[in-house]
Design a protein around this motif. Sequence first.
Motif, short mmCIF file in Angstrom:
data_model
loop_
_atom_site.label_atom_id
_atom_site.label_comp_id
_atom_site.label_asym_id
_atom_site.label_seq_id
_atom_site.Cartn_x
_atom_site.Cartn_y
_atom_site.Cartn_z
N GLY A 17 -50.26 1.89 -7.73
CA GLY A 17 -50.87 0.92 -6.77
C GLY A 17 -49.96 -0.01 -6.42
N VAL A 18 -48.54 0.25 -6.32
CA VAL A 18 -47.58 -0.93 -6.24
C VAL A 18 -46.67 -0.53 -4.94
N GLY A 19 -46.12 -1.59 -4.50
CA GLY A 19 -45.18 -1.43 -3.31
C GLY A 19 -44.20 -2.00 -3.24
N PRO A 20 -43.06 -2.08 -2.61
CA PRO A 20 -42.02 -2.84 -2.73
C PRO A 20 -41.93 -4.24 -2.96
N LEU A 21 -41.10 -4.66 -3.77
CA LEU A 21 -41.10 -6.13 -4.49
C LEU A 21 -42.29 -6.37 -5.34
N ASP A 22 -43.24 -5.59 -5.66
CA ASP A 22 -44.03 -5.72 -6.71
C ASP A 22 -43.59 -5.65 -8.02
N ALA A 23 -44.06 -6.48 -8.99
CA ALA A 23 -43.57 -6.26 -10.44
C ALA A 23 -44.12 -5.50 -10.98
N VAL A 24 -43.41 -4.40 -12.07
CA VAL A 24 -43.88 -3.55 -12.86
C VAL A 24 -43.21 -3.80 -14.03
N ALA A 25 -44.07 -3.70 -15.07
CA ALA A 25 -43.69 -4.14 -16.48
C ALA A 25 -44.28 -3.13 -17.42
N PHE A 26 -43.74 -2.47 -18.50
CA PHE A 26 -43.95 -1.39 -19.45
C PHE A 26 -43.32 -1.42 -20.79
N PHE A 27 -44.06 -0.91 -21.73
CA PHE A 27 -43.49 -0.71 -23.14
C PHE A 27 -43.50 0.77 -23.23
N VAL A 28 -42.50 1.31 -23.91
CA VAL A 28 -42.58 2.77 -24.19
C VAL A 28 -42.94 2.96 -25.78
N THR A 29 -43.94 3.76 -26.06
CA THR A 29 -44.25 3.82 -27.31
C THR A 29 -44.18 5.21 -28.01
N LEU A 30 -44.25 5.58 -29.04
CA LEU A 30 -44.38 6.69 -29.98
C LEU A 30 -45.70 6.57 -30.50
N SER A 31 -46.37 7.35 -30.05
CA SER A 31 -47.81 7.43 -30.67
C SER A 31 -48.31 8.67 -31.23
N GLU A 32 -49.05 8.51 -32.61
CA GLU A 32 -49.83 9.63 -33.10
C GLU A 32 -51.40 9.43 -32.89
N GLY A 33 -51.77 10.57 -31.89
CA GLY A 33 -53.10 10.06 -31.27
C GLY A 33 -53.20 9.07 -30.44
N THR A 34 -54.10 7.90 -31.04
CA THR A 34 -54.38 6.60 -30.49
C THR A 34 -53.51 5.64 -31.31
N ALA A 35 -53.11 5.89 -32.31
CA ALA A 35 -52.12 4.88 -33.28
C ALA A 35 -50.77 4.82 -32.66
N GLU A 36 -50.45 3.67 -32.54
CA GLU A 36 -49.03 3.30 -32.08
C GLU A 36 -48.13 3.20 -33.55
N ILE A 37 -46.95 4.10 -33.46
CA ILE A 37 -46.14 4.17 -34.51
C ILE A 37 -44.77 3.35 -34.21
N GLU A 38 -44.39 3.29 -32.93
CA GLU A 38 -43.08 2.58 -32.38
C GLU A 38 -43.14 1.82 -31.14
N GLN A 39 -42.73 0.84 -30.80
CA GLN A 39 -42.66 0.51 -29.35
C GLN A 39 -41.49 -0.18 -29.27
N GLN A 40 -40.66 0.22 -27.97
CA GLN A 40 -39.49 0.06 -27.61
C GLN A 40 -39.90 -0.68 -25.94
N PRO A 41 -39.11 -1.81 -25.75
CA PRO A 41 -38.43 -2.67 -26.59
C PRO A 41 -39.92 -3.66 -27.51
N ARG A 42 -39.03 -4.00 -28.59
CA ARG A 42 -40.20 -4.53 -29.56
C ARG A 42 -40.86 -5.78 -29.07
N HIS A 43 -40.09 -6.70 -28.42
CA HIS A 43 -40.58 -7.97 -28.30
C HIS A 43 -40.92 -8.38 -26.69
N GLU A 44 -40.45 -7.61 -25.74
CA GLU A 44 -40.40 -8.02 -24.44
C GLU A 44 -40.50 -6.84 -23.72
#
Length: 184
Positions: free
Chosen positions: A139-166
């Motif tokens: 639901g975004v278009g040109p110049l809209d901000a997108v921000a995300f983390f990549v996580t390794l998960s087991e079911g709904t439990a997060e095991i690792e998040q990258q980047p860790r702090h931002e």
Amino acid sequence: IRRPTSLIHPQIDGEVTSYFEWVGAGSFETTNVAGAMHQVSDPSTRILLVEFGFSLEDLFIRVDGLRPMRETLVGALGLTIRFLKPAGLQVVLRRDGKHADILLVKRSAKGDWDISDCPGLVAAIGAIAEIRLPFRCLGVGPLDAVAFFVTLSEGTAEIEQQPRHEPIQIDVPSETFDARNWTA
């Protein structure tokens, strides 16, 4: 976090098909420099590199692991792309045999996660994990901000998040992106 410098169009096949397919992408490496010739990775880290880029229509995400992703994403382990902008969206990637099972889920007004239809959402898991996510599904278009983390998960439990702090943050490209970022 290194920002994207040009539009990309990688083949989503789970393999390093060509050196050039991710040239111009942004990246985040999880290793820390400990000395002039020595790099150290946290022993619990399974995600080593996240590359991200875009065409005018799609967001592309590549995840490299300590081991091939087809060996990492087994059983209940999966990757989740957790969006802060736009909020309330996640892309969930799991391995189903030899195939990648990918879903876009949205948080409902009640707080539940509901599967959302997203034509063009594609993923592959092999030596690496690769995702193509159309911007229209976010639901975004040109110049809209997108921000995300990549996580390794087991079911709904997060095991690792990258980047860790931002989070990784980009602006959706406009038609002038390549011209504004051109270098000789």
